[in-house]
Scaffold this active site. Sequence first.
Site, PDB file in Angstrom:
ATOM      1  N   TRP A 102       0.829  -1.212   0.000  1.00  0.00           N
ATOM      2  CA  TRP A 102       0.000   0.000   0.000  1.00  0.00           C
ATOM      3  C   TRP A 102       0.853   1.246   0.000  1.00  0.00           C
ATOM      4  CZ3 TRP A 102      -4.320  -0.345  -2.179  1.00  0.00           C
ATOM      5  CH2 TRP A 102      -5.084  -1.514  -2.071  1.00  0.00           C
ATOM      6  N   ASP A 172      -2.370   6.657   6.018  1.00  0.00           N
ATOM      7  CA  ASP A 172      -3.407   5.791   5.460  1.00  0.00           C
ATOM      8  C   ASP A 172      -3.731   4.768   6.542  1.00  0.00           C
ATOM      9  OD1 ASP A 172      -4.938   3.881   4.198  1.00  0.00           O
ATOM     10  OD2 ASP A 172      -3.553   3.526   2.537  1.00  0.00           O
ATOM     11  N   LYS A 196     -13.010  -1.921   5.526  1.00  0.00           N
ATOM     12  CA  LYS A 196     -12.314  -2.853   6.408  1.00  0.00           C
ATOM     13  C   LYS A 196     -12.934  -2.821   7.805  1.00  0.00           C
ATOM     14  CE  LYS A 196      -9.466  -2.907   2.864  1.00  0.00           C
ATOM     15  NZ  LYS A 196      -8.375  -2.074   2.422  1.00  0.00           N
TER      16      LYS A 196
HETATM   17  C1  LIG Z   1      -7.851  -1.530   1.194  1.00  0.00           C
HETATM   18  C2  LIG Z   1      -6.767  -0.518   1.301  1.00  0.00           C
HETATM   19  C3  LIG Z   1      -6.616   0.509   0.355  1.00  0.00           C
HETATM   20  C4  LIG Z   1      -7.498   0.614  -0.870  1.00  0.00           C
HETATM   21  O1  LIG Z   1      -8.708   1.172  -0.577  1.00  0.00           O
HETATM   22  P1  LIG Z   1      -9.773   1.469  -1.748  1.00  0.00           P
HETATM   23  O2  LIG Z   1     -10.995   1.764  -0.972  1.00  0.00           O
HETATM   24  O3  LIG Z   1      -9.861   0.227  -2.596  1.00  0.00           O
HETATM   25  O4  LIG Z   1      -9.285   2.630  -2.512  1.00  0.00           O
HETATM   26  C5  LIG Z   1      -5.600   1.423   0.551  1.00  0.00           C
HETATM   27  N1  LIG Z   1      -4.784   1.351   1.604  1.00  0.00           N
HETATM   28  C6  LIG Z   1      -4.891   0.375   2.521  1.00  0.00           C
HETATM   29  C7  LIG Z   1      -3.954   0.346   3.684  1.00  0.00           C
HETATM   30  C8  LIG Z   1      -5.886  -0.592   2.403  1.00  0.00           C
HETATM   31  O5  LIG Z   1      -6.008  -1.567   3.311  1.00  0.00           O
END
Ligand SMILES: *Cc1c(COP(=O)(O)O)cnc(C)c1O
Length: 360
Positions: A102, A172, A196
Amino acid sequence: MTRIHNFSAGPAALPEAVLRQAAEEMLDWHGEGMSVMEMSHRGKAFIGIAERAEAALRELLAVPAGYKLLFMQGGAIGQNAIVPMNLLRGRGSIDFVDTGEWSKKSIKEAKKYAAVNVAASAADSGYTTIPPRASWKLDPGAAYVHICSNETIGGVEYHFTPEVGGVPLVADMSSDILSRPVEVAKYGLIYAGAQKNIGPAGLTIVIVRDDLIGQSLPITPSAFDYKTVADNDSMYNTPPTYAIYIAGLVFEWIRARGGLAAMEAHNRAKAAVLYDYLDSQDFYRSPVARDCRSLMNVPFKLADEALDAAFLKGADSRGLVQLKGHRSVGGMRASIYNAMPVEGVQALVDYMRDFVRERG
Ligand SMILES: *Cc1c(COP(=O)(O)O)cnc(C)c1O
């Protein structure tokens, strides 16, 4: 009806109590005679739902004054572009800490907008560690420092909040937001996709310090300019209304269970069931260094990968699903977000033991 144990990394399991309430309210929300999905986002009923969701999230995360909480769309991947467009503020470069898949995605996207300095990278460890703060080579002139607090694929998580001086820290937190308390004041901006630990896909949470708003690049789409979004109470364009409603129910569910400190205690106990087992034998192993193991996503490998397919098939037949690891890591991955009960993790460990007895 049978509910199974869903170890998906995302979209992921939601609390059963939330789904039941949503089902009860599906056709007629609180006497409105319609579903939340059918409501105007400008109407009193929905505005109340959104306001209560925002207030609950602010309370859970103890968001201090001086921060906006935005409900956006475009996911965390969208934020990989939206953050630089909004936060460069005339500066030319961004510092990144590269801890896995990521982080790499964030870095690649940011390069469209600015020079990128990788201040530290865990690539040498095969992304099984978090580089210690003392090793980071930060640029005091950077627009911001970007981290990924929990690498969903590799299963490494920060167990400290890095001090980065006067440069805003951006995180993030897609896969560990609401799993534990966060010192929001240490961050300039936090973003997270909802699917999530928050609710349905389609909603993106952004928490941003007021002084970082209002200096976006001229090319920034209006719907993705934090100032436009904030000035319009996250309703500049039609927000993902149903996702906000479900997120609000999840926030209430967390509050009823004692808030984020209680969630953390629950998540630690739950993850320990799996890690303790992984460390107690040598048929399975965790590839991640002990001090940065994720409480949310637990990758593990079988000693003999020729048994992977049989392991997954047997797990499926016991109602333990979505355990296949990401292709970049291989092996297995159990995602055990807030909504996964300890019974689910115990059922997984029981199955792992039985599998060793049969095939080990
Ligand atoms: C799932 C995830 C993403 C992607 O998220 P989207 O909603 O598909 O854009 C980005 N960063 C992390 C850490 C994730 O777990």
